[in-house]
Design a protein around this motif. Structure first.
Motif, mmCIF file in Angstrom:
data_model
loop_
_atom_site.group_PDB
_atom_site.id
_atom_site.type_symbol
_atom_site.label_atom_id
_atom_site.label_comp_id
_atom_site.label_asym_id
_atom_site.label_seq_id
_atom_site.Cartn_x
_atom_site.Cartn_y
_atom_site.Cartn_z
ATOM 1 N N PHE A 1 0.845 -1.195 0.000
ATOM 2 C CA PHE A 1 0.000 0.000 0.000
ATOM 3 C C PHE A 1 0.878 1.242 0.000
ATOM 4 O O PHE A 1 1.822 1.350 0.782
ATOM 5 C CB PHE A 1 -0.917 0.023 1.217
ATOM 6 N N ALA A 2 0.548 2.190 -0.871
ATOM 7 C CA ALA A 2 1.304 3.441 -0.912
ATOM 8 C C ALA A 2 1.036 4.276 0.337
ATOM 9 O O ALA A 2 1.915 4.994 0.813
ATOM 10 C CB ALA A 2 0.939 4.236 -2.166
ATOM 11 N N ASN A 3 -0.174 4.188 0.861
ATOM 12 C CA ASN A 3 -0.553 4.916 2.066
ATOM 13 C C ASN A 3 -0.297 4.023 3.275
ATOM 14 O O ASN A 3 -0.903 2.963 3.417
ATOM 15 C CB ASN A 3 -2.040 5.311 1.984
ATOM 16 N N GLY A 4 0.619 4.453 4.143
ATOM 17 C CA GLY A 4 0.988 3.641 5.297
ATOM 18 C C GLY A 4 -0.174 3.334 6.220
ATOM 19 O O GLY A 4 -0.248 2.247 6.801
ATOM 20 N N VAL A 5 -1.103 4.287 6.380
ATOM 21 C CA VAL A 5 -2.276 4.060 7.226
ATOM 22 C C VAL A 5 -3.125 2.936 6.645
ATOM 23 O O VAL A 5 -3.609 2.058 7.366
ATOM 24 C CB VAL A 5 -3.110 5.351 7.360
#
Length: 210
Positions: A55-59
């Motif tokens: 996932f590019a977004n860590g969250v």
């Protein structure tokens, strides 16, 4: 009352001098997570090849990991069961706290495309890794270091590409194994149905056991 809507950058004219951003698809990540939150079976469609690091977004990666842990422990993963895990997560609080999980679930339309979203996320991860590797190759090549000759740089670049290729090969191999097993099971079932005794193997001579 303060709005919990995620902050969205307004559209603007492209800045020709701005460096291009690494490839990512936030909408695909949100769609996949939302699908999993409303139907946990969506997780099993991507768990074989997708991990949090993709996932590019860590969250989003942390949400994916939390969903997976609950499901693998035989529990239901939804905004309610995940709420306590993310109430104190500073990064999630910045985009609305646990209510963000609710919005993900509310925005989900179908789980049919879950695997497609997962493939998109994985493909973009590989592209980001390629860009990072390419940039490292360029940076190393510009540095004239007697302790780091060009042939060693080439070897590092080859090893980096090999590692990426191996990760892709492992994923494809798992997929092919599952597809082969499913096809074999289907073929066996059809063959059993066509037999007079409806058996897929040898008879034991005991009707109830067969």
């Amino acid at each position: 009352m303060e709005s919990t809507s995620p902050r969205v950058t307004p559209l603007r004219e492209p800045d020709l001098e701005q460096a291009p951003q690494p490839p990512a698809n936030t909408e695909a990540e949100q769609a996949l997570l939302g699908a999993m939150l409303i139907n946990n079976t969506a997780y099993h469609r991507v768990a074989e090849f997708l991990v949090a690091e993709h996932f590019a977004n860590g969250v989003h990666g942390r949400i994916y990991t939390a969903i997976g842990k609950l499901i693998e422990h035989g529990q239901i993963a939804n905004p309610i069961t995940l709420k306590n895990l993310f109430d104190q997560d500073g990064s999630l609080i910045e985009i609305g706290g646990a209510q963000y999980l609710v919005r993900l679930a509310d925005a989900a339309v179908t789980v049919i495309n879950a695997e497609h979203y997962g493939r998109v996320i994985h493909d973009l991860y590989l592209r980001r890794e390629l860009l990072a590797l390419g940039q490292q190759i360029v940076d190393d090549a510009y540095k004239f270091d007697l302790d780091d000759p060009a042939d060693e740089q080439i070897e590092r670049a080859e090893n980096g590409l090999l590692k990426l290729a191996q990760s892709l090969t492992d994923t494809e191999r798992r997929d092919r194994t599952m597809q082969t097993a499913a096809a074999a099971a289907l073929e066996e079932s059809v063959a059993a149905y066509r037999r007079e005794d409806r058996l897929s193997g040898l008879s034991t001579g005991l009707v109830d056991l067969d």
